[in-house]
Design a protein around this motif. Sequence first.
Motif, PDB file in Angstrom:
ATOM      1  N   HIS A  65     169.249  53.507 -14.712  1.00  0.00           N
ATOM      2  CA  HIS A  65     170.054  52.751 -15.694  1.00  0.00           C
ATOM      3  C   HIS A  65     171.529  52.907 -15.374  1.00  0.00           C
ATOM      4  N   HIS A  67     175.284  50.401 -15.672  1.00  0.00           N
ATOM      5  CA  HIS A  67     175.959  49.132 -15.958  1.00  0.00           C
ATOM      6  C   HIS A  67     176.893  48.847 -14.789  1.00  0.00           C
ATOM      7  N   HIS A 220     168.361  50.928 -24.825  1.00  0.00           N
ATOM      8  CA  HIS A 220     169.022  52.126 -25.349  1.00  0.00           C
ATOM      9  C   HIS A 220     168.479  52.413 -26.749  1.00  0.00           C
ATOM     10  N   HIS A 249     168.421  57.396 -23.214  1.00  0.00           N
ATOM     11  CA  HIS A 249     169.090  58.385 -24.074  1.00  0.00           C
ATOM     12  C   HIS A 249     168.106  59.085 -25.028  1.00  0.00           C
ATOM     13  N   ASP A 300     174.428  55.583 -15.781  1.00  0.00           N
ATOM     14  CA  ASP A 300     174.880  54.854 -16.956  1.00  0.00           C
ATOM     15  C   ASP A 300     176.252  54.212 -16.747  1.00  0.00           C
TER      16      ASP A 300
HETATM   17 ZN   LIG Z   1     173.831  52.579 -20.974  1.00  0.00          ZN
END
Ligand SMILES: [Zn+2]
Length: 448
Positions: A65, A67, A220, A249, A300
């Motif tokens: 994961h 971005h 998430h 998370h 992340d």
């Molecule tokens: Zn994230």
Amino acid sequence: MAAQRTLLKGGTVLSLDPSVGNFKQGDVLIEGSTIAEVGPDLQVAEAELIDASNTIVMPGFIDTHRHMWEGILRNIGADVPLEGDAGYLTVILNVLAPHFRPDDAYVGDLLAAYGCIDAGITTVLDWSHIQATSEHADAVIKALQESGIRAVFAYGNPWWKYPEPDQDDWFRRVATQYFSSKDQLLTLAYAPPGPEFTPFDAAKANWEVAREVGARITVHVGVGTFGQQDKLGEMARAGLLGPDTTYIHCTTLNDDEIQAIVDTGGTFSLASPVEMMMGHGLPPTQRFLDRGVRPSLSVDVETNVPNDMFTQMRSAISMQHVLAFDQRLAGKQDAPEPVSSRAVLEWATVEGARANGLDDKVGTLTPGKEADVIMLRGDRINVMPVNDPVGAVVWGMDTSNVDSVFVAGKAMKRDGQLLNVDLDRLRRLATESRDYVVSASGFTPPQL
Ligand SMILES: [Zn+2]
């Protein structure tokens, strides 16, 4: 024409596949895009020979994961927490993100992808909530294709505005146009905001679109105060959870919600550097381990944390150790065992492959799997002499040890140098895009 053969000769081989084994000195034969053979002293005629002595040869790392469009915003949020008026959700997702043009998202993704390859990450899930227009999706997919990395493109809606009415059709168009074949480096997932950030009906509708298209879901949950509302519990009670979903998370989920993930065969993406730094809550690693589920690891946001899996592994294992030892010091009789270095190495590879839906293709050095292989130098000043190969990778190495990287048999980095990239062009594009986005947004970066 016979496939090209490459023999990585005489390295310490960590296949991470129990049926193949690990070798203090061994060889890996790559044939075309796949791993043909792994073992000691392979006798191979007509192969390009690569001297792997003094290196550790292992599967490429897998990030579940990230971005990636935020690549041009690296380290801009050093003191930015998750929530609040000056928090990440506001500053990055609502102030800066709306000013990304398709070309800026392209550059962010390209930077992040090459950063992955440089760090020995051969597969990454791009959690791409930047689709302000349908053209943004084309731009980031182009970047992923151009970089040559193996990636899961997880299509996400923008977070700074309500989804466009056509958003689902954009996703369907992308699925048909780019992902009709599963036999390629890029695969598809869906990245909905999820039940903590949208009403229940919208979250349910998102789940249905993903399943209609046949894409895995990545979401998430348990995010800071947003995760304290039992929203995932509501989804679970409606029967919507399944083994096709990765939960990111999970820091503030209640026990019933975590149990529901486990019971329905979901996978877990831990981003412990981010969770500890930004205030998501206590990383719930032990709560999953207690239920028999191991995490995958994820970077992340490069706005806040480093882009490599060495940081990830050390953060995750340190966190788990401090909790386990602290319980012992407090005299708790049933304190958990501190997790082992070998286990954490598997979280960064094997479990990553599973969470990305690619465990039949990558994650171990297994004959027949895709040849996503890295060579880590053991003769560098930071780890020599190597006394415990697993310990050296997990506790001693950093990106400076990443000597060679192969994705589907193709050399992406050799002798410590990235291949197939014009770094001057990339530097220029990154600066131009960063300058444009920051200026257009009115955001003031941290000052000296
Ligand atoms: Zn994230």
